[in-house]
Scaffold this motif. Structure first.
Motif, PDB file in Angstrom:
ATOM      1  N   PHE A 204       0.846  -1.195   0.000  1.00 45.92           N
ATOM      2  CA  PHE A 204       0.000   0.000   0.000  1.00 45.92           C
ATOM      3  C   PHE A 204       0.877   1.240   0.000  1.00 45.92           C
ATOM      4  N   TYR A 205       0.845   1.973  -1.104  1.00 49.26           N
ATOM      5  CA  TYR A 205       1.702   3.156  -1.238  1.00 49.26           C
ATOM      6  C   TYR A 205       1.405   4.185  -0.155  1.00 49.26           C
ATOM      7  N   GLY A 206       0.140   4.298   0.242  1.00 54.05           N
ATOM      8  CA  GLY A 206      -0.265   5.267   1.249  1.00 54.05           C
ATOM      9  C   GLY A 206       0.267   4.986   2.641  1.00 54.05           C
ATOM     10  N   SER A 207       0.909   3.837   2.831  1.00 56.89           N
ATOM     11  CA  SER A 207       1.548   3.565   4.137  1.00 56.89           C
ATOM     12  C   SER A 207       2.921   4.197   4.226  1.00 56.89           C
ATOM     13  N   TRP A 208       3.404   4.801   3.115  1.00 57.84           N
ATOM     14  CA  TRP A 208       4.714   5.461   3.029  1.00 57.84           C
ATOM     15  C   TRP A 208       5.865   4.484   3.243  1.00 57.84           C
ATOM     16  N   GLY A 209       5.561   3.187   3.204  1.00 54.83           N
ATOM     17  CA  GLY A 209       6.587   2.173   3.427  1.00 54.83           C
ATOM     18  C   GLY A 209       6.582   1.573   4.807  1.00 54.83           C
ATOM     19  N   TYR A 210       5.757   2.110   5.702  1.00 62.41           N
ATOM     20  CA  TYR A 210       5.745   1.612   7.080  1.00 62.41           C
ATOM     21  C   TYR A 210       4.918   0.336   7.235  1.00 62.41           C
ATOM     22  N   GLN A 211       4.184  -0.057   6.186  1.00 62.33           N
ATOM     23  CA  GLN A 211       3.517  -1.362   6.157  1.00 62.33           C
ATOM     24  C   GLN A 211       4.283  -2.219   5.155  1.00 62.33           C
ATOM     25  N   CYS A 212       5.408  -2.738   5.618  1.00 56.92           N
ATOM     26  CA  CYS A 212       6.391  -3.375   4.748  1.00 56.92           C
ATOM     27  C   CYS A 212       6.201  -4.889   4.694  1.00 56.92           C
ATOM     28  N   LEU A 213       6.392  -5.462   3.499  1.00 57.65           N
ATOM     29  CA  LEU A 213       6.432  -6.914   3.353  1.00 57.65           C
ATOM     30  C   LEU A 213       7.732  -7.403   2.722  1.00 57.65           C
ATOM     31  N   GLY A 214       8.417  -6.545   1.988  1.00 60.86           N
ATOM     32  CA  GLY A 214       9.658  -6.947   1.337  1.00 60.86           C
ATOM     33  C   GLY A 214      10.852  -6.578   2.186  1.00 60.86           C
ATOM     34  N   TYR A 215      11.174  -7.398   3.171  1.00 57.00           N
ATOM     35  CA  TYR A 215      12.232  -7.059   4.120  1.00 57.00           C
ATOM     36  C   TYR A 215      13.631  -7.187   3.542  1.00 57.00           C
ATOM     37  N   PHE A 216      13.702  -7.606   2.274  1.00 56.71           N
ATOM     38  CA  PHE A 216      14.996  -7.703   1.598  1.00 56.71           C
ATOM     39  C   PHE A 216      14.928  -7.105   0.196  1.00 56.71           C
ATOM     40  N   ALA A 217      13.932  -6.250  -0.042  1.00 57.75           N
ATOM     41  CA  ALA A 217      13.721  -5.731  -1.394  1.00 57.75           C
ATOM     42  C   ALA A 217      13.374  -4.248  -1.375  1.00 57.75           C
ATOM     43  N   PRO A 218      14.137  -3.409  -2.083  1.00 59.67           N
ATOM     44  CA  PRO A 218      13.690  -2.025  -2.269  1.00 59.67           C
ATOM     45  C   PRO A 218      12.480  -2.002  -3.188  1.00 59.67           C
ATOM     46  N   THR A 219      11.572  -1.055  -2.961  1.00 64.68           N
ATOM     47  CA  THR A 219      10.355  -1.042  -3.755  1.00 64.68           C
ATOM     48  C   THR A 219      10.656  -0.868  -5.240  1.00 64.68           C
ATOM     49  N   SER A 220       9.925  -1.612  -6.037  1.00 66.74           N
ATOM     50  CA  SER A 220      10.108  -1.562  -7.491  1.00 66.74           C
ATOM     51  C   SER A 220       9.423  -0.354  -8.111  1.00 66.74           C
ATOM     52  N   ARG A 221       8.713   0.459  -7.299  1.00 66.03           N
ATOM     53  CA  ARG A 221       8.047   1.641  -7.848  1.00 66.03           C
ATOM     54  C   ARG A 221       9.031   2.590  -8.510  1.00 66.03           C
ATOM     55  N   TYR A 222      10.277   2.608  -8.019  1.00 63.65           N
ATOM     56  CA  TYR A 222      11.249   3.586  -8.502  1.00 63.65           C
ATOM     57  C   TYR A 222      12.415   2.949  -9.248  1.00 63.65           C
ATOM     58  N   GLY A 223      12.355   1.634  -9.473  1.00 58.24           N
ATOM     59  CA  GLY A 223      13.433   0.997 -10.214  1.00 58.24           C
ATOM     60  C   GLY A 223      13.842  -0.333  -9.631  1.00 58.24           C
ATOM     61  N   THR A 224      14.962  -0.829 -10.094  1.00 55.63           N
ATOM     62  CA  THR A 224      15.461  -2.140  -9.706  1.00 55.63           C
ATOM     63  C   THR A 224      16.358  -2.043  -8.475  1.00 55.63           C
ATOM     64  N   PRO A 225      16.709  -3.177  -7.867  1.00 52.88           N
ATOM     65  CA  PRO A 225      17.679  -3.136  -6.762  1.00 52.88           C
ATOM     66  C   PRO A 225      18.995  -2.467  -7.136  1.00 52.88           C
ATOM     67  N   ARG A 226      19.488  -2.725  -8.345  1.00 52.12           N
ATOM     68  CA  ARG A 226      20.737  -2.076  -8.754  1.00 52.12           C
ATOM     69  C   ARG A 226      20.550  -0.570  -8.883  1.00 52.12           C
ATOM     70  N   ASP A 227      19.367  -0.143  -9.288  1.00 52.37           N
ATOM     71  CA  ASP A 227      19.102   1.294  -9.367  1.00 52.37           C
ATOM     72  C   ASP A 227      19.166   1.932  -7.970  1.00 52.37           C
ATOM     73  N   PHE A 228      18.632   1.230  -6.976  1.00 54.49           N
ATOM     74  CA  PHE A 228      18.713   1.778  -5.618  1.00 54.49           C
ATOM     75  C   PHE A 228      20.154   1.773  -5.120  1.00 54.49           C
ATOM     76  N   MET A 229      20.902   0.725  -5.464  1.00 55.99           N
ATOM     77  CA  MET A 229      22.329   0.730  -5.125  1.00 55.99           C
ATOM     78  C   MET A 229      23.018   1.936  -5.756  1.00 55.99           C
ATOM     79  N   TYR A 230      22.664   2.240  -6.986  1.00 60.34           N
ATOM     80  CA  TYR A 230      23.247   3.394  -7.671  1.00 60.34           C
ATOM     81  C   TYR A 230      22.952   4.682  -6.905  1.00 60.34           C
ATOM     82  N   LEU A 231      21.731   4.829  -6.413  1.00 61.80           N
ATOM     83  CA  LEU A 231      21.372   6.020  -5.643  1.00 61.80           C
ATOM     84  C   LEU A 231      22.224   6.138  -4.388  1.00 61.80           C
ATOM     85  N   VAL A 232      22.342   5.059  -3.621  1.00 57.21           N
ATOM     86  CA  VAL A 232      23.157   5.088  -2.398  1.00 57.21           C
ATOM     87  C   VAL A 232      24.618   5.363  -2.747  1.00 57.21           C
ATOM     88  N   ASP A 233      25.111   4.694  -3.776  1.00 56.68           N
ATOM     89  CA  ASP A 233      26.495   4.856  -4.210  1.00 56.68           C
ATOM     90  C   ASP A 233      26.764   6.303  -4.621  1.00 56.68           C
TER      91      ASP A 233
END
Length: 638
Positions: A204-233
């Protein structure tokens, strides 16, 4: 049935640690892992489902056929089902089909999935997490940049609403699009860290992420896991720390998720009085179950090790600590001693913090803990919870209450400001003006301020400068730095067009200058957690709503004088005592014209007079502008 059973990723030690509740790298064992076995490419799958009678992998690679690829239960009683499926490729969608011993049938997403299809889809994706990181320099410096005596100037961001693309149907920016924009903005504004509301996958997007189910996955709404790694990097290479919100306190009850996973309450407490969270209508993890502890420990370690997070901010810690949290009489279960403390959660939090600090150099954990629970930020060997820092919710509530009052009434609430210094050094506090204070009808920071528009802006500038001078690290939610009028909406971009107006640009410039001062003056950050860094000059002038105090550096050489006038009445010939003779340079004045103020001030500074005041041998005779905060740099010793 094209499944091969002659391969396992679990050693006897892995199974032992998993069942002991101490495994911190389960993501290397469970889930879906691309590999080549005896010349055949495919995916090894593993899932924990001790009550299952039959488990298979279903996906787009087998037409979602429940009988095509069954898994095999290990014979060691661990409840682990595993198998190798040839031919499965990167990006394949999959779920687990479970037929349980008590007759239930489920299709469940993978609790250890690295990637999910974009909601409202609920399937997991096979994904490889390889990435060529370029942030070695940052990681080598992290111990210093993340130290408790370093400046922490945190910009809190919700990725889906910081900026959007209105001309493209209001779409989200991707992780890769955000990276250069966010890094440049952080640089311009002078922040040291960015904190992301939970990026972990949430249905549920309206939970802002606080109702989480993917405890090992960044949300795919904004891209792939490598894309999130790129952001942090990218942020690391630009010199900014990354804080991730992490939610081990509860999880949603969606049917494809963790709830009732194998026909039993596997991840959650069995007793409804401990299982159900009344505030968020979600389930609470069973912290007493070793396998669940290993799951959560592995998730926390995963985000630090795999995604290079510099700190984890643990959400809703108070709800974990108290068995009667948001519950009335008869709605909760006492602990074995008859008390209301959740002993299992306490033990888990201590284990979590001890394991993270032992494993990773220079990281921090931060508690969002809203009560007066003792020793949250004290070491576990002293009986503390072991966090590095804690949000100061008491300061936030008292301060916003005070600033919401018309200045004519503030003298009756003077204690709301002075009280925070009685406990300011009992924990390692962060002062948060977070997302929680600008939603659900609470209004934006600017709209909370009393008075006409000029007074609202002056009050906001005074609030921010007072906050930056107060002991503790600083956190500001996006939009507050330029005085957004409306409260935050997760469905829209911030109102960046407001920067066309000088009063909003003035607030933004003030925050940038406050950050610059906080970074460049050790007196504003080195002793945030020590009483030696703070000294009152005068907190008694409640009639005029004026506060004055000193901030000291660690060596006792540099000090700043801070004077706050929280009424719209300018004060001339206002005298305060100071410890040294010499010239006191006015380094900040929130009433300066470049910030949108009226331009009152002290012409660059004031020379101390040999006129004792407030028990000190020297004093300054000041002009205090209306609704203002002034910083003076004191003369160096000798």
């Amino acid at each position: 049935m094209n499944v091969r059973y002659d391969y396992t990723r679990f050693s006897e030690l892995d199974v032992y640690l998993f069942r002991e509740g101490t495994h911190t790298r389960l993501y290397e064992k469970f889930g879906a892992h691309l590999l080549e076995l005896e010349g055949t490419s495919g995916v090894y799958f593993a899932v924990w489902a001790p009550n299952a009678q039959y488990v298979s992998v279903i996906g787009d690679f087998n037409g979602w056929d429940r009988g095509a690829h069954p898994l095999r239960a290990r014979e060691d009683g661990s409840g682990i089902w595993e198998g190798f499926v040839p031919g499965v490729l990167q990006g394949s969608l999959y779920k687990y089909y479970l037929h349980t011993k008590n007759g239930y049938h489920f299709e469940k997403a993978d609790p250890f999935a690295f990637f999910f299809e974009t909601p409202p889809g609920t399937a997991s994706r096979v994904w490889d997490l390889s990435y060529a990181w370029g942030d070695r320099k940052w990681l080598d410096q992290r111990r210093n940049r993340n130290a408790l005596e370093a400046p922490w100037l945190i910009y809190e961001v919700h990725l889906g609403s910081w900026r959007r693309v209105p001309e493209e149907e209001n779409r989200f920016l991707t992780y890769r699009e955000l990276a250069p924009l966010l890094a440049e903005y952080l640089r311009e504004m002078g922040f040291t860290h960015v904190e992301f509301l939970p990026v972990m996958e949430h249905p549920f997007y309206g939970s802002w992420g606080y109702q989480c189910l993917g405890y090992f996955a960044p949300t795919s709404r904004y891209g792939t896991p490598r894309d999130f790694m790129y952001l942090v990097d990218y942020l690391h290479q630009a010199g900014f720390g990354v804080i991730l919100d992490w939610v081990p306190s509860h999880f949603p009850t969606d049917g494809h998720g963790l709830a009732f996973f194998d026909g039993t309450h596997l991840y959650e407490y069995e007793d409804f009085r401990k299982r159900f969270h009344p505030d968020w209508k979600s389930y609470i993890f069973d912290y007493g179950k070793p396998e669940v502890r290993s799951f959560l420990l592995s998730s926390a370690h995963f985000w630090v090790r795999v995604y290079h997070a510099d700190a984890l901010r643990i959400d809703a810690v108070a709800s974990m600590l108290y068995l009667d949290y948001s519950r009335g009489p008869g709605q909760w279960v006492p602990n074995i001693y008859g008390g209301r403390e959740n002993l299992e959660a306490i033990d888990f939090l201590q284990q979590l913090n001890a394991s993270l600090y032992a494993e990773f150099s220079g990281i921090q954990t931060i508690a969002e803990e809203s009560t007066a629970w003792p020793m949250v930020t004290r070491p576990t060997y002293m009986g503390g919870l072991g966090f590095g820092m804690k949000w100061n919710m008491g300061w936030m509530n008292d301060t916003l209450f005070y600033f919401s009052k018309d200045p004519i009434y503030r003298k009756y609430h003077h204690d709301k400001l002075t009280f925070s210094l009685w406990y300011a050094f009992s924990e390692n506090f962060i002062l948060p003006l977070s997302h929680d204070e600008v939603v659900h009808g609470k209004g934006s920071l600017l709209s909370k301020m009393p008075g006409d528009p000029w007074q609202k802006f002056a009050n906001l500038r005074a609030l921010l400068a007072y906050m930056w001078a107060h002991p503790g690290k600083k956190l500001l939610f996006m939009g507050g730095e330029f005085g957004q009028w409306r409260e935050w909406s997760h469905e829209e971009s911030l109102d960046w067009h407001l920067l066309e107006y000088p009063e909003h640009r003035g607030v933004q410039r003030l925050v940038s200058d406050l950050n610059r001062l906080a970074r460049s003056h050790p007196a504003l950050h080195e002793l945030d957690f020590s009483p030696e860094g703070f000294e009152w000059i005068d907190f008694h002038d409640w009639e005029k709503s004026i506060l004055s105090f000193l901030r000291w550096d660690r060596k006792g050489q540099e000090f700043l004088v801070v004077v706050c006038n929280f009424t719209p009445v300018p004060r001339e010939n206002y005298r305060i005592g100071v410890p040294r003779s010499g010239f006191y340079t006015e380094i900040l004045n929130t009433d300066a014209q470049e910030y949108g103020g009226s331009g009152w001030g002290n012409f660059g500074g004031v020379t101390a007079e040999a006129h004792p005041a407030h028990g000190r041998p020297f004093s300054l005779n000041l002009i205090l502008p209306p609704l203002s905060v002034l910083y003076f740099r004191g003369p160096d010793e000798g």
